[in-house]
Design an enzyme around this catalytic site. Structure first.
Site, PDB file in Angstrom:
ATOM      1  CB  CYS A  83      -1.963   8.073   3.415  1.00 17.41           C
ATOM      2  SG  CYS A  83      -1.355   9.605   3.605  1.00 17.41           S
ATOM      3  CB  CYS A 112      -2.292 -19.683  13.071  1.00 18.91           C
ATOM      4  SG  CYS A 112      -1.430 -19.536  11.438  1.00 18.91           S
ATOM      5  CB  CYS A 126      -7.811 -30.435 -24.760  1.00 20.65           C
ATOM      6  SG  CYS A 126      -7.568 -28.812 -24.216  1.00 20.65           S
ATOM      7  CB  CYS A 143       2.286  10.817   2.622  1.00 27.77           C
ATOM      8  SG  CYS A 143       2.475   9.205   3.844  1.00 27.77           S
ATOM      9  CB  CYS A 193      -1.385   8.032   7.459  1.00 27.78           C
ATOM     10  SG  CYS A 193       0.360   8.358   6.565  1.00 27.78           S
ATOM     11  CB  CYS A 232       2.935 -12.114  19.883  1.00 28.94           C
ATOM     12  SG  CYS A 232       2.772 -10.292  19.116  1.00 28.94           S
ATOM     13  CB  CYS A 238       3.163  17.000 -11.404  1.00 32.16           C
ATOM     14  SG  CYS A 238       3.317  15.977 -10.152  1.00 32.16           S
ATOM     15  CB  CYS A 264      -0.057  -6.016   3.555  1.00 27.67           C
ATOM     16  SG  CYS A 264       1.715  -6.675   3.369  1.00 27.67           S
ATOM     17  CB  CYS A 280      -8.373 -24.702 -24.255  1.00 30.46           C
ATOM     18  SG  CYS A 280      -9.673 -25.560 -24.659  1.00 30.46           S
TER      19      CYS A 280
END
Length: 341
Positions: free
Chosen positions: A193, A243, A59, A190, A203, A277, A185, A230, A85
């Site tokens: 946020c 980079c 193993c 938004c 936001c 860029c 509910c 992101c 394991c």
């Protein structure tokens, strides 16, 4: 079983004469051989012992040698580990919340096989599997741009975000916030946020107007910011070095660090040849050219392979079709015979 086999083997002394009573001796002499299952085979006529022990398998996790019956084989990559394991590995990963990286624990596995849900359910206990299902579902909703959880305490309803207006990281530098209505509910919040709908404020303005201890990472960043969100899942990302081509570890979205432009389909990185860029990739011109040469070479190799294999595919197509037709005809005949009977 071991004690019986050892006793029978110990009863044979030098010269092949068994040191036992006459009745037992006659019984042994009448047999040509006797077998101890999975351990050894003794032949009276040849006076030899042949070992038939099952091989032991190593193993790679605990470095223990165990028989095959104690090992577990992964369905995807066919790697073998001891079952104990594998249970501990899955329990630790699920407890830590790493449900998106349940792959083969061997770092040198070429296929990096993924564990399916049936395997996970078989290896972990009921409580751990329920936690896996809950975390897996939360991960799916978090990575889906068309779904989100209601931020109201105690609600946790999955709400639908209009796909025609939601931001998917395609071209805008900042996420577009839209109102989302919870069907349970009734809260209108938004989509970015997760606060109550705040139009016409942005936001960042809403977050900045709150308590100073709740002020987090802004959703609209400057080009020189060290931490950004992101553009798809809004998770904070810190860039220390390297980079400008970034990939979110959570949703695997590839984007430009400076303008948050999507680079998912930009294999040649032409985004850094023009615009604001330009020449900000962070690599030398030679490395960029080498990268583009590799990408073009891969596509060219697939094209040449397809061009070379196309004559063989054309020649083999009639044979494949004929075989398929024969199989279908045989199946139809068998079904017809069944109905007639």
């Amino acid at each position: 079983m071991m004690s019986e086999c050892d006793a029978d083997l110990d009863c044979v002394s030098g010269g092949g004469r068994p040191n036992v009573d006459p009745v037992t001796r006659d019984c042994i002499l009448d047999m040509t051989s006797f077998t101890c299952p999975e351990m050894a085979t003794f032949s009276v006529s040849k006076n030899t012992v042949d070992l038939a022990i099952d091989p032991l398998i190593l193993c790679k996790l605990c470095l223990s040698e165990l028989p095959l019956v104690d090992m577990y084989e992964l369905v995807d990559c066919k790697c073998l580990f001891c079952e104990m394991c594998m249970k501990q590995y899955l329990s630790v990963m699920i407890t830590e919340g790493l449900v998106g990286d349940l792959t083969c624990p061997d770092a040198q596995c070429k296929k990096q096989g993924k564990l399916n849900i049936e395997e996970i359910e078989h290896l972990v206990d009921r409580q751990t599997f329920q936690r896996f299902q809950r975390l897996h579902f939360q991960r799916e909703v978090d990575l889906d741009p068309n779904r989100t959880f209601c931020p109201e305490i105690g609600c946790e309803t999955v709400c639908h975000v209009c796909s025609s207006q939601s931001h998917a990281g395609g071209g805008a530098a900042a996420p577009t916030s839209i109102p989302v209505q919870c069907p349970t509910c009734g809260l209108q919040f938004c989509s970015v946020c997760k606060t109550k709908w705040h139009a016409p404020k942005s936001c960042d303005e809403v977050v900045a107007s709150g308590p100073i201890e709740e002020f987090g990472i802004p959703f609209h960043n400057s080009d020189d910011a060290k931490i950004k969100r992101c553009p798809v899942c809004h998770v904070p990302i810190e860039r220390n070095d390297g980079c400008a081509q970034m990939m979110c570890k959570r949703c695997k979205h590839v984007f430009c660090w400076y303008c948050l432009q999507s680079l998912d389909d930009d294999f040649l990185l032409r985004h850094y040849d023009k615009g604001p860029c330009k020449n900000k990739l962070g690599h030398s011109r030679a490395s960029v050219i080498w990268h583009r040469t590799q990408v073009v070479g891969i596509f060219a190799g697939f094209g040449v392979l397809l061009l070379v294999a196309s004559p063989f595919l054309l020649l083999a197509a009639p044979c494949i079709l004929c075989c398929k037709c024969k199989i279908c005809r045989c199946c139809d005949e068998e079904e017809g015979d069944g109905f007639s009977n």
